[in-house]
Scaffold this active site. Structure first.
Site, PDB file in Angstrom:
ATOM      1  CG  HIS A   1      74.531  55.878  27.038  1.00 55.35           C
ATOM      2  ND1 HIS A   1      75.079  54.622  27.071  1.00 55.35           N
ATOM      3  CD2 HIS A   1      73.381  55.761  26.351  1.00 55.35           C
ATOM      4  CE1 HIS A   1      74.275  53.775  26.437  1.00 55.35           C
ATOM      5  NE2 HIS A   1      73.245  54.440  25.992  1.00 55.35           N
TER       6      HIS A   1
ATOM      7  NE  ARG B   1      65.360  58.384  21.324  1.00 54.04           N
ATOM      8  CZ  ARG B   1      65.370  59.504  22.043  1.00 54.04           C
ATOM      9  NH1 ARG B   1      64.598  59.582  23.121  1.00 54.04           N
ATOM     10  NH2 ARG B   1      66.135  60.514  21.713  1.00 54.04           N
TER      11      ARG B   1
ATOM     12  NE  ARG C   1      63.155  55.521  16.353  1.00 56.59           N
ATOM     13  CZ  ARG C   1      64.302  55.854  16.968  1.00 56.59           C
ATOM     14  NH1 ARG C   1      65.114  56.724  16.413  1.00 56.59           N
ATOM     15  NH2 ARG C   1      64.627  55.304  18.122  1.00 56.59           N
TER      16      ARG C   1
ATOM     17  CD  GLU D   1      67.198  57.193  10.899  1.00 54.73           C
ATOM     18  OE1 GLU D   1      67.628  57.100  12.062  1.00 54.73           O
ATOM     19  OE2 GLU D   1      66.423  56.362  10.390  1.00 54.73           O
TER      20      GLU D   1
ATOM     21  CG  ASN E   1      72.098  62.013  16.657  1.00 51.73           C
ATOM     22  OD1 ASN E   1      72.436  63.186  16.542  1.00 51.73           O
ATOM     23  ND2 ASN E   1      71.419  61.581  17.694  1.00 51.73           N
ATOM     24  CG  ASP E   2      71.733  56.561  12.663  1.00 49.10           C
ATOM     25  OD1 ASP E   2      72.876  56.131  12.913  1.00 49.10           O
ATOM     26  OD2 ASP E   2      70.713  56.089  13.179  1.00 49.10           O
TER      27      ASP E   2
ATOM     28  CB  CYS F   1      63.659  63.961  15.472  1.00 55.33           C
ATOM     29  SG  CYS F   1      64.054  62.557  14.416  1.00 55.33           S
TER      30      CYS F   1
END
Length: 567
Positions: free
Chosen positions: A196, A297, A333, A422, A445-446, A493
């Protein structure tokens, strides 16, 4: 192209290394976060169990109220993070655990500490989104303990001057309060590239280095130079180094102010520069100099509710955002939720490892109505605006899943349909998957987490989650090559797209669009404009051929345009 002269590093200056988190450079005196409250060694005699439990619950209620008050003055992801944290403080399960400890004779503060600690271990073991909330729970614990022991509440330091904030870690409740006029940079001892702290620091445009073990030795008032691009912190820099940092920061600000318009390489190859967007003011998001939205999102409409949003509610929310991006692309998404982002109205069953369970598109196997209603709302909003709406599903693993989602979306009336890459399985079969859809977007990221078998929330393994890892870049190139062969767009992204040195590499690997937070747009736009497409391909080859993340980064820096290499 030759490497520029490195930042001067005088012998007397301590040079610390961490993870590049938020781009830019800053110089200023250290202001340390105060240590969290700790329980006294001598435990007092506890009162009646029910009285101690009531004291603890009231303290948690006050913490929740404080978080709600802070969230009320915010918008977007910051408000959502604090709102979710307030709900954690009011969690009946946490209250039940506290009651168990008071029944065993613990005073209120000790019961809160023990219950939160045990709950944290469960969240950390669950991985994924739940593990990210373990740090939020630690902040709740510290605030409640401070109230119960009448100690100072954890919070940001106020040295009276502009400063570099140094902490073991930053809680969302503190990060959202940062004053960008006073906080020049951030250095944390813990934290990973997707924490975060990183997400919020980038949104604020504050240079940051996380996972810096040496931060523990930085004392209040010590002058430091923070390099959020290289992930370094120089303590006690001499005048030459200070002047170098200041010139670099001024030069960068001036150059980036001139960086406007569509994304292009030096020889004119178009690379769409898009925004990652969540909850917030649509008009403010639409005002940024972007070519649209690469990742909308939608979880904020679903999370922290006891019942799903209606089609009408969703349609109204999507319409407002689509109107703010009239004439531009908006990539929606679909709901990325499941056991790792639990929904009260859509249980998916107990799972030992939610990160590998029912999440993203897989949720539709258990609750198909959530997806069909969301697609209907998106289609209804798209029909009333001029935005070029397209939709993509998260956590798609096979070509057959891609085809299934495409049929559902097109059946709802949505013309442009894609999926997120992902999962390594989807990347490896990209040549078979891409013909089933109109585009794909890579969530780095994933994809890094699953490729390197390293929990993205685990601070102990940040090097494995570095987006410069050659294995990850190899998979990005596999998808990019499939996109080129099929004539379909490939976007990125994940947070990797926000790195101005990595952006040309991603383009060289086949990316046709990059999506990021708004403060990162000018630097990425400038970096692309300074390299031809063939140079991007050469940089990509060097990165993929490297033995590790740091070697890949330095190999690319050595041939990058001097201006970008100096960042």
């Amino acid at each position: 192209m030759a490497q520029t002269e490195p930042l001067p590093s005088p012998a007397g200056a301590a040079r610390l290394s961490g993870i590049p988190a938020s781009p830019g450079v800053a110089i200023g005196p250290v202001a340390r976060m105060a240590a969290p409250p700790s329980l006294p060694e001598r435990r007092p005699e506890a009162g009646k169990p029910e009285e101690e439990a009531d004291l603890a619950r009231r303290a948690l209620g006050r913490v929740a109220d404080l978080l709600d008050q802070r969230a009320a003055g915010l918008t977007g992801e910051a408000a959502a993070v604090l709102g979710a944290q307030a709900l954690m403080a009011r969690d009946p399960e946490l209250a039940r655990r506290i009651g168990e400890h008071t029944e065993q004779g613990d005073p209120a503060a000790w019961a809160v500490s023990a219950a939160c600690g045990a709950y944290q271990e469960l969240l950390a073991a669950a991985g994924g989104y739940l593990a990210e909330r373990a740090a939020d729970l630690a902040d709740i614990r510290d605030r409640a303990v401070a109230l119960l022991l009448d100690l100072p509440m954890p919070g940001l330091p106020d040295p009276g001057v502009a400063h570099v904030l140094v902490a073991d870690d930053l809680a969302p409740a503190d990060t959202v309060q940062l004053d960008t006029e006073r906080v020049l940079g951030i250095v944390t001892r813990y934290g990973g590239p997707t924490s975060h702290t990183v997400i919020l620091a980038r949104a604020l445009g504050i240079p940051a280095v996380v996972g810096c073990a040496g931060a523990v030795d930085l004392a209040d008032g010590v002058l430091v130079a923070v390099d959020g691009d290289a992930g370094t912190v120089a303590a006690d820099p001499d005048e030459e180094q200070v002047e170098h940092v200041r010139r670099r920061a001024e030069r960068r600000r001036a150059l980036l102010a001139e960086s406007t318009g569509p994304g292009r390489t030096a020889d004119g190859t178009g690379v769409a520069l898009l925004l990652n967007v969540g909850e917030g003011d649509p008009g403010k998001a639409g005002a940024h100099d972007s070519e649209g939205v690469g990742l909308l999102r939608t979880e904020f409409l679903f999370l922290e509710r006891t019942d799903p949003p209606t089609v009408e509610e969703q349609t109204a929310s999507y319409t407002a955002l689509f109107e703010a991006f009239a004439g531009r692309v908006v990539t929606v998404r679909t709901l990325d939720a499941g056991s790792d982002k639990p929904l009260a109205f859509a249980a998916t069953g107990q799972e030992d490892n939610p990160a590998l369970g029912v999440r993203g598109f897989r949720t539709s196997r258990v609750h198909p109505g959530l997806l069909t209603e969301q697609l209907a709302a998106i289609a209804a909003a798209a029909r009333t605006t001029s935005a070029r709406v397209r939709v993509m599903a998260p956590m798609v693993s096979t070509p057959d899943e891609a085809a299934e989602f495409a049929a559902l979306a097109r059946g709802a009336g949505i013309e442009r349909v894609g999926v997120m890459i992902e999962v390594p399985g989807a990347a490896l079969l990209a040549d078979r998957l891409l013909p089933r859809v109109d585009f794909v977007s890579i969530g780095t990221n994933d994809l890094a987490q699953y490729t390197m078998a390293a929990d993205r929330t685990l601070g102990a393994l940040p090097d494995l989650l570095d987006p410069w890892q050659p294995a990850l870049l190899h998979l990005v190139g596999t998808v990019g090559g499939a996109g080129e062969r099929s004539g379909r767009p490939v976007g990125v992204c994940g947070e990797a797209a926000a790195d101005p040195l990595l952006a040309p590499v991603l383009v060289g690997l086949g990316a046709t669009s990059l999506s990021m937070s708004a403060p990162s747009l000018p630097a990425v736009r400038r970096a692309l404009a300074l390299h031809t497409h063939s140079e991007c391909r050469r940089m990509a080859e060097l990165a993929v051929a490297a033995s590790g993340a740091e070697q890949a980064r330095e190999a690319v820096r050595a041939v990058a345009h001097p201006e970008v290499a100096a960042w």
